[in-house]
Design a protein around this motif. Structure first.
Motif, short mmCIF file in Angstrom:
data_model
loop_
_atom_site.label_atom_id
_atom_site.label_comp_id
_atom_site.label_asym_id
_atom_site.label_seq_id
_atom_site.Cartn_x
_atom_site.Cartn_y
_atom_site.Cartn_z
N GLU A 61 32.50 31.22 38.59
CA GLU A 61 33.61 32.34 38.97
C GLU A 61 32.66 33.51 39.36
O GLU A 61 32.99 34.30 40.32
CB GLU A 61 34.25 32.76 37.48
CG GLU A 61 35.45 31.80 37.22
CD GLU A 61 35.83 32.36 35.97
OE1 GLU A 61 37.34 32.92 36.06
OE2 GLU A 61 35.18 32.40 34.84
N SER A 83 41.94 45.51 42.82
CA SER A 83 43.37 45.16 43.29
C SER A 83 43.82 43.99 43.96
O SER A 83 44.75 43.35 43.67
CB SER A 83 44.11 46.58 43.98
OG SER A 83 43.67 47.72 43.28
N GLY A 100 43.22 40.82 41.72
CA GLY A 100 44.22 40.84 40.82
C GLY A 100 45.64 40.37 41.04
O GLY A 100 46.32 39.80 40.58
N ALA A 101 46.10 41.11 42.22
CA ALA A 101 47.48 40.75 42.97
C ALA A 101 47.49 39.20 43.14
O ALA A 101 48.68 38.72 43.25
CB ALA A 101 47.79 41.73 44.18
N ALA A 102 46.37 38.84 43.82
CA ALA A 102 46.42 37.24 44.34
C ALA A 102 46.06 36.36 43.23
O ALA A 102 46.14 35.32 43.17
CB ALA A 102 45.23 37.30 45.15
N ASN A 103 46.08 36.82 41.88
CA ASN A 103 45.62 36.03 40.65
C ASN A 103 44.64 35.29 40.59
O ASN A 103 44.39 34.30 40.03
CB ASN A 103 47.00 35.22 40.19
CG ASN A 103 47.84 36.09 39.58
OD1 ASN A 103 47.89 37.06 38.72
ND2 ASN A 103 49.43 35.61 39.89
N VAL A 104 43.55 35.88 41.13
CA VAL A 104 42.10 35.36 41.53
C VAL A 104 41.26 36.02 40.19
O VAL A 104 40.43 35.17 39.76
CB VAL A 104 41.44 35.71 42.84
CG1 VAL A 104 40.09 35.26 42.61
CG2 VAL A 104 42.45 34.80 43.84
N ARG A 132 40.89 37.78 36.43
CA ARG A 132 41.85 38.27 35.30
C ARG A 132 42.39 39.71 35.39
O ARG A 132 41.61 40.52 35.61
CB ARG A 132 40.97 38.00 33.92
CG ARG A 132 40.70 36.41 33.84
CD ARG A 132 40.05 36.53 32.74
NE ARG A 132 38.80 35.25 32.79
CZ ARG A 132 37.71 35.39 32.25
NH1 ARG A 132 37.49 36.16 31.25
NH2 ARG A 132 36.94 34.28 32.47
N HIS A 133 43.49 39.72 34.65
CA HIS A 133 44.12 41.29 34.89
C HIS A 133 43.32 42.37 33.99
O HIS A 133 43.21 43.30 34.18
CB HIS A 133 45.85 41.26 34.35
CG HIS A 133 46.38 40.65 35.52
ND1 HIS A 133 47.10 41.50 36.64
CD2 HIS A 133 46.71 39.38 35.99
CE1 HIS A 133 47.70 40.71 37.52
NE2 HIS A 133 47.48 39.42 37.18
N MET A 154 40.36 43.16 36.03
CA MET A 154 41.07 44.03 37.33
C MET A 154 41.24 45.54 36.66
O MET A 154 41.00 46.39 37.26
CB MET A 154 42.57 43.28 37.62
CG MET A 154 43.04 44.26 38.72
SD MET A 154 44.68 43.91 38.89
CE MET A 154 45.71 44.37 37.56
N TRP A 155 42.07 45.80 35.66
CA TRP A 155 42.13 47.02 35.13
C TRP A 155 41.03 47.71 34.82
O TRP A 155 40.88 48.96 34.88
CB TRP A 155 43.40 46.80 34.15
CG TRP A 155 44.63 46.59 34.37
CD1 TRP A 155 45.51 45.46 34.36
CD2 TRP A 155 45.52 47.39 35.53
NE1 TRP A 155 46.49 45.53 34.98
CE2 TRP A 155 46.64 46.82 35.79
CE3 TRP A 155 45.32 48.62 36.04
CZ2 TRP A 155 47.58 47.50 36.49
CZ3 TRP A 155 46.23 49.43 36.79
CH2 TRP A 155 47.36 48.83 36.95
#
Length: 139
Positions: free
Chosen positions: A46, A92, A95-99, A101-102, A105-106
């Motif tokens: 990852e 962003s 995170g939007a592509a769900n690659v 973890r949110h 991302m945040w």
């Protein structure tokens, strides 16, 4: 115009940070040490798939910033801001592509926003530094 002390220190820091970026990629390839993104443990694959490309680009930007600051180039401050914009956009998008973890991302978005604002203040609004770069631009 004499280079401010903070700029000389940042030039050295940027050079060391650039080297550190590439060392971290080498350590990940060799599977040495923990693999962290946003303070969370992730697998080696990852980290190499998600973080390593960003770390490599930031390493190149840091090397360019180190050169630009040391050589008194006015464009160097724009590259410093570009790092935080890059992190914000990369986090962003992934995170939007769900690659990504949110939670990671945040954290990346918040950190990039806060440190980006501090960097913008330093390079564009701190009076002696803004004057220094304005003078460089006139050369």
């Amino acid at each position: 115009m004499k280079q401010p002390l903070g700029i000389r220190i940042l030039s050295c820091f940027a050079a060391l940070a650039s080297a550190g970026m590439f060392v971290s990629i080498a350590l990940a390839i060799l599977d040495i040490g923990p693999h962290l993104m946003g303070g969370e443990k992730v697998t080696r694959s990852e980290w190499l798939r998600i973080a390593a490309p960003l770390v490599a680009v930031i390493g190149c930007l840091m090397a360019s910033i180190a050169y630009g600051l040391a050589a008194q180039k006015p464009w160097s401050r724009h590259l410093a801001i570009a790092i935080f914009v890059l992190i914000f956009v990369y986090a962003s998008a992934l995170g939007a592509a769900n690659v990504l973890r949110h939670s990671i991302m945040w954290r990346a978005i918040v950190n990039a926003s806060l440190f980006g604002c501090a960097t913008a203040w330093y390079f564009y609004f701190k009076p002696n530094i803004a004057d220094y770069f304005r003078e460089l631009g006139r050369r």
